[in-house]
Write an enzyme that holds these catalytic residues in place. Structure first.
Site, PDB file in Angstrom:
ATOM      1  N   HIS A 180       0.842  -1.195   0.000  1.00 46.12           N
ATOM      2  CA  HIS A 180       0.000   0.000   0.000  1.00 46.12           C
ATOM      3  C   HIS A 180       0.880   1.250   0.000  1.00 46.12           C
ATOM      4  O   HIS A 180       1.969   1.269   0.575  1.00 46.12           O
ATOM      5  CB  HIS A 180      -0.915  -0.001   1.228  1.00 46.12           C
ATOM      6  CG  HIS A 180      -2.054   0.956   1.099  1.00 46.12           C
ATOM      7  ND1 HIS A 180      -1.945   2.298   1.376  1.00 46.12           N
ATOM      8  CD2 HIS A 180      -3.349   0.757   0.707  1.00 46.12           C
ATOM      9  CE1 HIS A 180      -3.106   2.890   1.165  1.00 46.12           C
ATOM     10  NE2 HIS A 180      -3.975   1.975   0.759  1.00 46.12           N
ATOM     11  N   HIS A 181       0.383   2.294  -0.661  1.00 44.11           N
ATOM     12  CA  HIS A 181       1.153   3.529  -0.761  1.00 44.11           C
ATOM     13  C   HIS A 181       1.367   4.179   0.600  1.00 44.11           C
ATOM     14  O   HIS A 181       2.274   5.013   0.763  1.00 44.11           O
ATOM     15  CB  HIS A 181       0.444   4.511  -1.707  1.00 44.11           C
ATOM     16  CG  HIS A 181       1.386   5.315  -2.540  1.00 44.11           C
ATOM     17  ND1 HIS A 181       2.615   5.737  -2.084  1.00 44.11           N
ATOM     18  CD2 HIS A 181       1.273   5.785  -3.814  1.00 44.11           C
ATOM     19  CE1 HIS A 181       3.227   6.433  -3.042  1.00 44.11           C
ATOM     20  NE2 HIS A 181       2.443   6.474  -4.083  1.00 44.11           N
ATOM     21  N   SER A 182       0.570   3.844   1.589  1.00 44.62           N
ATOM     22  CA  SER A 182       0.812   4.366   2.937  1.00 44.62           C
ATOM     23  C   SER A 182       2.028   3.707   3.576  1.00 44.62           C
ATOM     24  O   SER A 182       2.574   4.232   4.554  1.00 44.62           O
ATOM     25  CB  SER A 182      -0.417   4.135   3.825  1.00 44.62           C
ATOM     26  OG  SER A 182      -0.689   2.747   3.967  1.00 44.62           O
ATOM     27  N   ASN A 199       6.865   7.108   3.050  1.00 44.30           N
ATOM     28  CA  ASN A 199       6.924   7.979   1.880  1.00 44.30           C
ATOM     29  C   ASN A 199       7.806   9.179   2.179  1.00 44.30           C
ATOM     30  O   ASN A 199       7.581   9.900   3.166  1.00 44.30           O
ATOM     31  CB  ASN A 199       5.519   8.459   1.511  1.00 44.30           C
ATOM     32  CG  ASN A 199       4.683   7.364   0.893  1.00 44.30           C
ATOM     33  OD1 ASN A 199       4.636   7.212  -0.328  1.00 44.30           O
ATOM     34  ND2 ASN A 199       4.007   6.578   1.731  1.00 44.30           N
TER      35      ASN A 199
END
Length: 453
Positions: free
Chosen positions: A136-138, A296
């Site tokens: 997941h991008h999180s 990120n």
């Protein structure tokens, strides 16, 4: 437990705002020979997951989002939950693999468990198989996502320790009230100081983000289904082109992407004017000592790509000048400054604001192009060589297409994602990338500008 950073939590809010999107990102490795036996693969994955605490942690959200989500250990963690085996139908060509990757882009990761998955794909023609590693991008950005894939490969360097895997990345913010009170007492001092520091870099980005682009079919509602295609090029050729024209590899990358979108719009009967393609270009802010940290660490620029210029050499020069101007204004520091300020604010109003903004239709950005530096040396999994790496990224926010660029040894692969209904012709972007690369290479070797009709 460790709180999510504001940008990491923002990807959760973005996914929650639209039932049609899934924000899993990853890379598909194409490997030589047959896949390993399942029990061997599972055992290695069990060891790798044991080396990285974040891979064993799941998300927990606070009631009403009064505090930031936290990573906590999954008491029922089982690596087998994160590994899936599938097979391509005969003849197992790369078109079938692309369809499978497009389907994987629609599937949301299970938030009851750690947010990553490996998909082993059998039946790829040419005595090959594929491995999709998705998170997941999180949890990861492009750079840390490739690092995650590398951790599942053979002959790793020293395994990441606790400080590199995410548990001790920066001093974690406590979810308790005392920490919030302490930060609140410092707000009168910290907020003005940080606000002054970020104003110069933030204003151009905000202006670009809120100024609508000219109407184009590249923006619009997106459904649940996706399309995917990979365009392969040579990193050595891109370096040769850049050296010939005094440009960076990233300049050349954006030039051929602009050619792809120009071809797409012309085929759709739309005039490729200069104000139609403002593109979001993520910029990695990750330092070398944070290589293994799973989060990120990106900023962004929002340049217009000059799709109105037909000549690829002239377009390359325009993009080089444009990006140089963006960098000189410090736009890549804007997101970093915003996050620095947001860390001093209570999470609840930030989350609610993000939720509100995500429901507003954005018209300031037309597409996204993210350039990810990949492994410079050849990798293998269970003794099987990785022949190619394809980047796989999602779409969201009314952006019907996205392009990810991933280097691997001397290869440079463009992974193009499109909405199934809103972008049925993404192969035109791939064709434009290939044709522009050939024209620029010919011009670089001849010293003469290439001319496009």
């Amino acid at each position: 437990m460790t709180e999510l950073r504001p940008l990491d939590a923002g990807f959760l809010e973005l996914e929650d705002s639209d039932q049609h999107i899934s924000l899993g990102i990853g890379a598909a490795a194409i490997l030589d020979g047959p896949p390993p036996p399942r029990h061997q693969f599972l055992e290695v994955m069990r060891v790798r997951a044991g080396d990285n605490p974040r891979l064993r942690q799941r998300l927990r959200r606070a009631t009403l989002d009064l505090s930031a989500p936290v990573w906590e250990d999954d008491p029922a963690f089982d690596p087998a939950h994160h590994i899936r085996w599938t097979a391509l139908p005969a003849p197992g060509d790369e078109a079938a693999l692309s369809e499978l990757l497009a389907t994987e882009l629609t599937e949301r990761l299970d938030r009851d468990h750690p947010l990553w998955q490996c998909v082993v794909v059998e039946g790829l023609s040419g005595d090959r198989w594929a491995l999709l590693v998705k998170a997941h991008h999180s949890l990861v950005d492009g750079v840390s996502g490739i690092t995650l894939l590398a951790q599942f490969c053979d002959d790793l360097p020293t395994a990441p320790g606790p400080d590199e895997s995410g548990d001790s990345q920066e001093k974690p913010r406590s979810a308790g009230g005392l920490d919030w009170i302490a930060r609140s007492l410092l707000l009168p001092v910290e907020l003005p100081r940080q606000a002054i520091g970020m104003a110069r870099s933030l204003i151009p980005v905000v202006r670009a983000a809120v100024t609508p682009t000219a109407g184009t079919s590249l923006n619009g509602p997106i459904g649940r289904q996706r399309r995917y295609i990979a365009a392969r090029t040579s990193l050595l050729e891109f370096r040769e082109i850049g050296a010939a024209f005094g440009a960076t590899v990233n300049d050349v990358v954006l030039t051929v992407i602009a050619s792809g979108y120009r071809s797409l719009l012309l085929a759709r009967g739309e005039d490729p004017t200069r104000d139609k393609l403002r593109i979001l270009v993520p910029v990695s802010m990750r330092s070398s000592d944070a290589k293994y940290v799973m989060d990120n660490r990106v900023s962004a620029m929002l340049p217009h790509l000059p799709i109105d210029i037909a000549d690829p050499v002239e377009r390359l020069r325009a993009i080089h000048d444009n990006l140089t101007a963006h960098k000189s204004r410090g736009e890549a520091q804007a997101e970093k400054a915003v996050l620095g300020m947001s860390s001093w604010l209570p999470f609840a109003p930030l989350a609610w604001s993000l939720r509100l903004l995500s429901h507003l239709p954005q018209r300031g950005v037309t597409a996204i192009a993210t350039n990810i530096p990949g492994p410079r040396r050849e990798l293998s999994v269970h003794g099987r060589r990785i022949l190619e790496l394809w980047p796989v990224v999602p779409i969201a926010m009314r952006l019907r297409t996205a392009v990810a660029i991933l280097s691997y040894v001397d290869q440079l692969t463009f992974g193009i994602t499109g909405d199934y209904d809103g972008a049925p012709d993404i192969e035109l972007i791939a064709d434009g990338i290939h044709s522009a690369t050939a024209e620029l290479l010919a011009a670089a070797r001849s010293g003469k500008p290439a001319r496009t009709p």
